[in-house]
Design an enzyme around this catalytic site. Sequence first.
Site, PDB file in Angstrom:
ATOM      1  N   ARG A   1      16.674  17.231  -4.833  1.00 24.68           N
ATOM      2  CA  ARG A   1      15.215  17.067  -4.729  1.00 24.68           C
ATOM      3  C   ARG A   1      14.546  18.345  -5.239  1.00 24.68           C
ATOM      4  NH1 ARG A   1      13.317  12.388  -3.962  1.00 24.68           N
ATOM      5  NH2 ARG A   1      14.310  12.008  -1.966  1.00 24.68           N
TER       6      ARG A   1
ATOM      7  N   ARG B   1       0.826  -1.226   0.000  1.00 25.04           N
ATOM      8  CA  ARG B   1       0.000   0.000   0.000  1.00 25.04           C
ATOM      9  C   ARG B   1       0.853   1.267   0.000  1.00 25.04           C
ATOM     10  NH1 ARG B   1      -1.866   2.729   4.946  1.00 25.04           N
ATOM     11  NH2 ARG B   1      -0.455   2.069   6.597  1.00 25.04           N
TER      12      ARG B   1
ATOM     13  N   CYS C   1      16.145   4.380  -8.023  1.00 23.53           N
ATOM     14  CA  CYS C   1      15.344   4.930  -9.127  1.00 23.53           C
ATOM     15  C   CYS C   1      16.171   5.707 -10.151  1.00 23.53           C
ATOM     16  CB  CYS C   1      14.217   5.800  -8.573  1.00 23.53           C
ATOM     17  SG  CYS C   1      14.706   6.780  -7.151  1.00 23.53           S
TER      18      CYS C   1
ATOM     19  N   ARG D   1      20.964  -4.686  -1.968  1.00 22.84           N
ATOM     20  CA  ARG D   1      21.401  -4.449  -3.361  1.00 22.84           C
ATOM     21  C   ARG D   1      22.862  -4.794  -3.613  1.00 22.84           C
ATOM     22  NH1 ARG D   1      18.760   1.289  -4.064  1.00 22.84           N
ATOM     23  NH2 ARG D   1      16.592   0.607  -4.241  1.00 22.84           N
TER      24      ARG D   1
ATOM     25  N   GLN E   1       8.453  -2.743   1.230  1.00 26.00           N
ATOM     26  CA  GLN E   1       8.229  -2.140   2.537  1.00 26.00           C
ATOM     27  C   GLN E   1       9.358  -1.203   2.960  1.00 26.00           C
ATOM     28  OE1 GLN E   1       5.484  -2.241   4.072  1.00 26.00           O
ATOM     29  NE2 GLN E   1       6.066  -1.200   5.933  1.00 26.00           N
TER      30      GLN E   1
ATOM     31  N   SER F   1       1.334  -3.044   9.780  1.00 23.60           N
ATOM     32  CA  SER F   1       0.560  -2.172  10.673  1.00 23.60           C
ATOM     33  C   SER F   1      -0.939  -2.436  10.659  1.00 23.60           C
ATOM     34  CB  SER F   1       0.792  -0.709  10.268  1.00 23.60           C
ATOM     35  OG  SER F   1       0.243  -0.504   8.981  1.00 23.60           O
TER      36      SER F   1
ATOM     37  N   GLU G   1      22.871   8.663  -1.798  1.00 23.64           N
ATOM     38  CA  GLU G   1      22.139   8.599  -3.067  1.00 23.64           C
ATOM     39  C   GLU G   1      23.107   8.776  -4.239  1.00 23.64           C
ATOM     40  OE1 GLU G   1      18.947   7.935  -3.247  1.00 23.64           O
ATOM     41  OE2 GLU G   1      18.117   8.764  -5.087  1.00 23.64           O
TER      42      GLU G   1
ATOM     43  N   HIS H   1      11.462  11.618 -12.134  1.00 27.75           N
ATOM     44  CA  HIS H   1      12.816  12.149 -11.952  1.00 27.75           C
ATOM     45  C   HIS H   1      13.347  12.606 -13.313  1.00 27.75           C
ATOM     46  CE1 HIS H   1      12.780  10.764  -7.963  1.00 27.75           C
ATOM     47  NE2 HIS H   1      13.625   9.753  -8.010  1.00 27.75           N
TER      48      HIS H   1
ATOM     49  N   GLY I   1       9.942  10.074  -4.606  1.00 28.34           N
ATOM     50  CA  GLY I   1      11.102   9.218  -4.345  1.00 28.34           C
ATOM     51  C   GLY I   1      11.329   8.994  -2.870  1.00 28.34           C
TER      52      GLY I   1
ATOM     53  N   MET J   1       3.926   3.793  -1.812  1.00 28.37           N
ATOM     54  CA  MET J   1       3.987   4.397  -3.157  1.00 28.37           C
ATOM     55  C   MET J   1       4.405   3.370  -4.197  1.00 28.37           C
ATOM     56  SD  MET J   1       4.508   8.235  -3.302  1.00 28.37           S
ATOM     57  CE  MET J   1       3.409   7.894  -4.588  1.00 28.37           C
ATOM     58  N   VAL J   2       5.523   2.693  -3.937  1.00 27.91           N
ATOM     59  CA  VAL J   2       6.024   1.720  -4.910  1.00 27.91           C
ATOM     60  C   VAL J   2       5.076   0.528  -4.978  1.00 27.91           C
ATOM     61  CG1 VAL J   2       7.925   0.158  -5.471  1.00 27.91           C
ATOM     62  CG2 VAL J   2       8.428   2.415  -4.523  1.00 27.91           C
TER      63      VAL J   2
ATOM     64  N   GLN K   1      15.063  15.308  -8.700  1.00 29.70           N
ATOM     65  CA  GLN K   1      14.275  14.157  -8.232  1.00 29.70           C
ATOM     66  C   GLN K   1      12.961  14.574  -7.572  1.00 29.70           C
ATOM     67  OE1 GLN K   1      18.413  11.974  -7.135  1.00 29.70           O
ATOM     68  NE2 GLN K   1      16.629  10.897  -6.350  1.00 29.70           N
TER      69      GLN K   1
HETATM   70  P1  NAP Z   1       6.193   4.327   1.417  1.00 32.90           P
HETATM   71  O1  NAP Z   1       5.283   4.971   0.444  1.00 32.90           O
HETATM   72  O2  NAP Z   1       6.616   5.153   2.593  1.00 32.90           O
HETATM   73  O3  NAP Z   1       5.471   2.984   1.943  1.00 32.90           O
HETATM   74  C1  NAP Z   1       6.120   2.027   2.767  1.00 32.90           C
HETATM   75  C2  NAP Z   1       5.124   1.502   3.808  1.00 32.90           C
HETATM   76  O4  NAP Z   1       4.777   2.523   4.728  1.00 32.90           O
HETATM   77  C3  NAP Z   1       3.789   1.043   3.279  1.00 32.90           C
HETATM   78  O5  NAP Z   1       3.899  -0.235   2.713  1.00 32.90           O
HETATM   79  C4  NAP Z   1       2.935   1.047   4.527  1.00 32.90           C
HETATM   80  O6  NAP Z   1       3.175  -0.180   5.250  1.00 32.90           O
HETATM   81  C5  NAP Z   1       3.508   2.207   5.322  1.00 32.90           C
HETATM   82  N1  NAP Z   1       2.758   3.466   5.293  1.00 32.90           N
HETATM   83  C6  NAP Z   1       2.795   4.374   6.296  1.00 32.90           C
HETATM   84  N2  NAP Z   1       2.057   5.447   6.009  1.00 32.90           N
HETATM   85  C7  NAP Z   1       1.530   5.240   4.776  1.00 32.90           C
HETATM   86  C8  NAP Z   1       0.665   6.009   3.944  1.00 32.90           C
HETATM   87  N3  NAP Z   1       0.208   7.205   4.312  1.00 32.90           N
HETATM   88  N4  NAP Z   1       0.313   5.499   2.740  1.00 32.90           N
HETATM   89  C9  NAP Z   1       0.776   4.297   2.339  1.00 32.90           C
HETATM   90  N5  NAP Z   1       1.589   3.538   3.110  1.00 32.90           N
HETATM   91  C10 NAP Z   1       1.979   3.991   4.317  1.00 32.90           C
HETATM   92  O7  NAP Z   1       7.533   3.823   0.747  1.00 32.90           O
HETATM   93  P2  NAP Z   1       7.893   3.690  -0.825  1.00 32.90           P
HETATM   94  O8  NAP Z   1       8.224   5.014  -1.393  1.00 32.90           O
HETATM   95  O9  NAP Z   1       6.839   2.876  -1.484  1.00 32.90           O
HETATM   96  O10 NAP Z   1       9.262   2.888  -0.748  1.00 32.90           O
HETATM   97  C11 NAP Z   1       9.325   1.521  -0.371  1.00 32.90           C
HETATM   98  C12 NAP Z   1      10.741   1.007  -0.583  1.00 32.90           C
HETATM   99  O11 NAP Z   1      11.072   1.100  -1.964  1.00 32.90           O
HETATM  100  C13 NAP Z   1      11.825   1.814   0.154  1.00 32.90           C
HETATM  101  O12 NAP Z   1      12.829   0.957   0.590  1.00 32.90           O
HETATM  102  C14 NAP Z   1      12.373   2.717  -0.904  1.00 32.90           C
HETATM  103  O13 NAP Z   1      13.709   3.103  -0.634  1.00 32.90           O
HETATM  104  C15 NAP Z   1      12.299   1.813  -2.120  1.00 32.90           C
HETATM  105  N6  NAP Z   1      12.269   2.548  -3.352  1.00 32.90           N
HETATM  106  C16 NAP Z   1      11.428   3.588  -3.451  1.00 32.90           C
HETATM  107  C17 NAP Z   1      11.375   4.280  -4.619  1.00 32.90           C
HETATM  108  C18 NAP Z   1      10.436   5.399  -4.763  1.00 32.90           C
HETATM  109  O14 NAP Z   1      10.384   5.933  -5.821  1.00 32.90           O
HETATM  110  N7  NAP Z   1       9.647   5.795  -3.777  1.00 32.90           N
HETATM  111  C19 NAP Z   1      12.180   3.932  -5.704  1.00 32.90           C
HETATM  112  C20 NAP Z   1      13.033   2.818  -5.604  1.00 32.90           C
HETATM  113  C21 NAP Z   1      13.042   2.141  -4.404  1.00 32.90           C
HETATM  114  P3  NAP Z   1       2.047  -0.971   6.062  1.00 32.90           P
HETATM  115  O15 NAP Z   1       0.884  -1.190   5.127  1.00 32.90           O
HETATM  116  O16 NAP Z   1       2.688  -2.239   6.456  1.00 32.90           O
HETATM  117  O17 NAP Z   1       1.713  -0.034   7.174  1.00 32.90           O
END
Ligand code: NAP
Length: 370
Positions: free
Chosen positions: A269, A11, A137, A104, A75, A39, A243, A276, A168, A13-14, A164
Amino acid sequence: MKKFVGFIGWRGMVGSVLIQRLIEENNFGKINPIFFSTSQVGEKSPIIKGISRSYLKNAYDIQDLKKMHIILTCQGAEYTNIVYQKLRSTGWKGYWLDSSSYLRMNSNSVIVLDPINIDLIHSAIRSGVKTFVGGNCTVSLMLMALGGLFSRNLIEWINFSTYQAASGAGANYIMELLKQMGFLYNEVSIPLNQSSNSVLNIEKKISQLSTSDQFPKKYFLAPLAGNVLPWIDVITESGQTKEERKVSEEANKILNSKVFIPIDGVCVRVGAFRCHSQSFLIKLTEDISCVDIINIIQNHNSWIKIIPNNFKDTINSLTPFSVTGTLDIAVGRIRKLNFGSKYLSIFTVGDQLLWGAAEPIRRMLMILLK
Ligand code: NAP
């Protein structure tokens, strides 16, 4: 029998972009998906056509995780740090697919970007590698854009500047950027709509607001709206941010380079939402014409969209808004620099949640299922 695939972080972003892509490509029909949460254990799993809903399992329950043939986590590094070793130490031999950076650079893992390193992926599967990780990314987007030049050994070194997007950093950051924009607008909307008001007065008010205690900056710790932040992640011993260091490390690992290609620059950023952009100064190994360069880049993969080097095409098609939500890798501003005929300038834009994060992992899942 369809493989059990455990989804964690679906749930975020990714994760939510990944689920959307799996739905678009009808991939759920090929697997038995099991949804976990850190959670929301016990709540209902997401609504997906053709998949019966169940209850979310505990993402820390090693016994439940062990039942999966494949675990796909978006996650984050902290979760992988807590769970991965515990799970492997029980003797679990399943495939672990991960979007976080935690594994990685591990010698037992492969960073996946199949349009670039499909041969490496196949040989890793044959040799028993079980851990496959999506790249950073900016790295994945750079390699998708410049894959043709890399594959022909045309790159001696690269200097980059990134632009970026807020996404991200995760879901909470993109929402904070919008709150910042709204905060600024709300504070000046009345004078802004009165033609008698001087623009300098409005600009002064905005500058004052940037230091206000009321400014929403819980996550970024600084204003991003109306600003740029030339710092992403923590510092390393070389003075690069983490980064920035990832770019050369991960790119050379994905390319499986025999000769290390130096890639260095500044990660910044900016107030874009989910694409990006990157500006590259490239030292070529050979003096080849821009026409040949465009052909080589264009022919490397079917997602490349070459943008002609003119004002109209650039402002309409080489921007975050024009690429958002698509798998396009827009490549433009291609020209030789005044420094000499081996110095090339290129500007690229890609959706950092698609090719930058979710898509390489989705494709890796499909490769494993084959
Ligand atoms: P994120 O949006 O912060 O979500 C991670 C987790 O946070 C969710 O699975 C959820 O877990 C929880 N969460 C807490 N508040 C939330 C909210 N308001 N909406 C949705 N989820 C929420 O993280 P992300 O950007 O997807 O990144 C995940 C991983 O991918 C990281 O390690 C990041 O470094 C990597 N990554 C990210 C990107 C990018 O573009 N963002 C690119 C490459 C790699 P629960 O459901 O278990 O609570």
